[in-house]
Design an enzyme around this catalytic site. Structure first.
Site, PDB file in Angstrom:
ATOM      1  N   ASP A  54      -2.271  24.727  48.936  1.00 32.28           N
ATOM      2  CA  ASP A  54      -0.863  24.341  49.085  1.00 32.28           C
ATOM      3  C   ASP A  54      -0.015  24.871  47.928  1.00 32.28           C
ATOM      4  OD1 ASP A  54       1.247  23.154  50.407  1.00 32.28           O
ATOM      5  OD2 ASP A  54       0.918  21.179  49.509  1.00 32.28           O
ATOM      6  N   HIS A 100       2.945  33.444  50.512  1.00 33.04           N
ATOM      7  CA  HIS A 100       1.748  33.555  51.362  1.00 33.04           C
ATOM      8  C   HIS A 100       1.002  34.851  51.052  1.00 33.04           C
ATOM      9  CE1 HIS A 100       3.079  30.020  53.330  1.00 33.04           C
ATOM     10  NE2 HIS A 100       4.057  30.580  54.029  1.00 33.04           N
ATOM     11  N   LEU A 127     -22.875  32.225  51.077  1.00 30.99           N
ATOM     12  CA  LEU A 127     -21.810  31.253  51.348  1.00 30.99           C
ATOM     13  C   LEU A 127     -21.324  31.331  52.802  1.00 30.99           C
ATOM     14  CD1 LEU A 127     -19.567  29.300  50.080  1.00 30.99           C
ATOM     15  CD2 LEU A 127     -18.163  31.360  49.923  1.00 30.99           C
TER      16      LEU A 127
HETATM   17  C1  IPE Z   1      -1.311  21.430  54.538  1.00 28.45           C
HETATM   18  O1  IPE Z   1      -0.205  21.831  53.794  1.00 28.45           O
HETATM   19  C2  IPE Z   1      -1.771  22.511  55.457  1.00 28.45           C
HETATM   20  C3  IPE Z   1      -2.301  23.728  54.831  1.00 28.45           C
HETATM   21  C4  IPE Z   1      -2.433  23.952  53.553  1.00 28.45           C
HETATM   22  C5  IPE Z   1      -2.713  24.741  55.761  1.00 28.45           C
HETATM   23  P1  IPE Z   1       1.280  21.493  54.255  1.00 28.45           P
HETATM   24  O2  IPE Z   1       2.173  22.078  53.234  1.00 28.45           O
HETATM   25  O3  IPE Z   1       1.492  21.890  55.659  1.00 28.45           O
HETATM   26  O4  IPE Z   1       1.273  19.897  54.191  1.00 28.45           O
HETATM   27  P2  IPE Z   1       2.476  18.869  54.010  1.00 28.45           P
HETATM   28  O5  IPE Z   1       3.497  19.215  55.038  1.00 28.45           O
HETATM   29  O6  IPE Z   1       3.017  19.054  52.628  1.00 28.45           O
HETATM   30  O7  IPE Z   1       1.843  17.542  54.185  1.00 28.45           O
HETATM   31  C1  IPE Z   2       0.464  26.374  51.924  1.00 26.84           C
HETATM   32  O1  IPE Z   2       1.644  26.589  51.225  1.00 26.84           O
HETATM   33  C2  IPE Z   2       0.232  27.410  52.994  1.00 26.84           C
HETATM   34  C3  IPE Z   2       0.341  26.900  54.368  1.00 26.84           C
HETATM   35  C4  IPE Z   2       0.606  25.673  54.716  1.00 26.84           C
HETATM   36  C5  IPE Z   2       0.135  27.873  55.413  1.00 26.84           C
HETATM   37  P1  IPE Z   2       3.034  26.023  51.758  1.00 26.84           P
HETATM   38  O2  IPE Z   2       3.630  27.057  52.653  1.00 26.84           O
HETATM   39  O3  IPE Z   2       2.850  24.693  52.348  1.00 26.84           O
HETATM   40  O4  IPE Z   2       3.862  25.947  50.413  1.00 26.84           O
HETATM   41  P2  IPE Z   2       4.799  24.757  49.943  1.00 26.84           P
HETATM   42  O5  IPE Z   2       3.990  23.495  50.036  1.00 26.84           O
HETATM   43  O6  IPE Z   2       5.978  24.746  50.851  1.00 26.84           O
HETATM   44  O7  IPE Z   2       5.152  25.107  48.534  1.00 26.84           O
HETATM   45 MG    MG Z   3       2.898  22.816  51.584  1.00 24.18          MG
END
Ligand code: IPE
Ligand code: IPE
Ligand code: MG
Length: 245
Positions: A19, A36, A130
């Protein structure tokens, strides 16, 4: 840092909620997609780090069921990134003896994603190190409901007794069948929640939630997480004095 890891007490299964990509990009005034794209290096570092240490399973939460609700532009970019990354990283997987697997409703992914995933899983199927599990279009509630539907159908058809439904058999109906539950779950970017990840399997996992954003996550952070895990006392409901050391 690596030398402080006790090799006889490694987690067999590490699960990661990757995240913070969007915030990482925003901090430098860039579009979320930039975050990303810069997340791939972290994926490579953690995969290689786990493979080198001898961790057996690494599950990465790459795209949740709820992530389909993001703006179409971002979803499309993530799917494209997935296609290219899988294609480009097969060599890294082969070099590190890593087998690729997925959990989630992968049938809902674009066809080219499904093709690349199938090809990468086929190419790596004989690797013995792994097992890298990508959670794609995955959510814990989806997985549990799928299992319940499957079990209910088996009971309806007379192939299963209600009394046969136990914790261990339930686990066999989940996407993670055959895998040990994660001993350690890492979520980057400091968010204190599970976000519908591995709801059943995380029942007794140790949680590690550093503030570092996913694109900045490196091997050293992985080592720190494992060392933190190794210092914990896992009581599973018992008291300290009952634990055999
Ligand atoms: C969780 O992260 C999903 C992934 C990392 C794929 P999100 O960014 O979607 O989660 P919330 O919305 O903060 O709970
Ligand atoms: C996690 O990073 C990646 C996915 C959920 C695909 P985010 O895109 O949720 O990044 P933040 O949480 O908005 O910073
Ligand atoms: Mg996120």
């Amino acid at each position: 840092m690596k030398e402080h890891i006790d090799r006889s007490n490694l987690p067999q299964h590490i699960a990661v909620i990757m995240d913070g990509n969007g915030r990482w990009a925003k901090r430098q005034g860039a579009a979320r997609v930039f975050g990303h794209r810069n997340a791939i290096k972290a994926v490579r570092e953690v995969t290689e780090g786990c493979a080198e240490l001898g961790v057996k399973y690494l599950t990465l939460y790459a795209f949740s069921t709820e992530n389909w609700n993001r703006p179409k532009l971002e979803v499309d970019a993530l799917m494209q990134l997935l296609v290219h990354t899988i294609r480009d990283e097969i060599k890294t997987l082969m070099d590190n003896n890593v087998r690729l697997a997925t959990i989630g409703n992968t049938e809902s992914l674009p066809k080219d994603c499904q093709r690349e995933l199938a090809e990468a899983m086929r190419a790596t199927e004989n690797n013995t190190g792994l097992i890298l599990v990508l959670a794609l279009s995955y959510s814990g509630r989806w997985e549990i409901l799928e299992a319940v539907r499957h079990i209910a159908a088996n009971v309806r058809d007379g192939n299963l007794q209600v009394s046969d439904i136990t914790e261990s058999m339930f686990g066999d109906y989940l996407a993670t069948r055959g895998m040990p539950d994660p001993e350690l779950m890492i979520r980057t970017s400091g968010e204190m929640r599970i976000s519908n990840f591995l709801l059943w399997q995380l029942a007794y996992s140790e949680l590690y939630i550093p503030d570092v954003l996913w694109p900045d996550f490196r091997r050293e952070h992985l080592y720190e997480a494992i060392i933190s895990y190794q210092k914990r006392e896992r009581r599973f409901g018992k008291i300290s004095e009952q634990l055999v050391r």
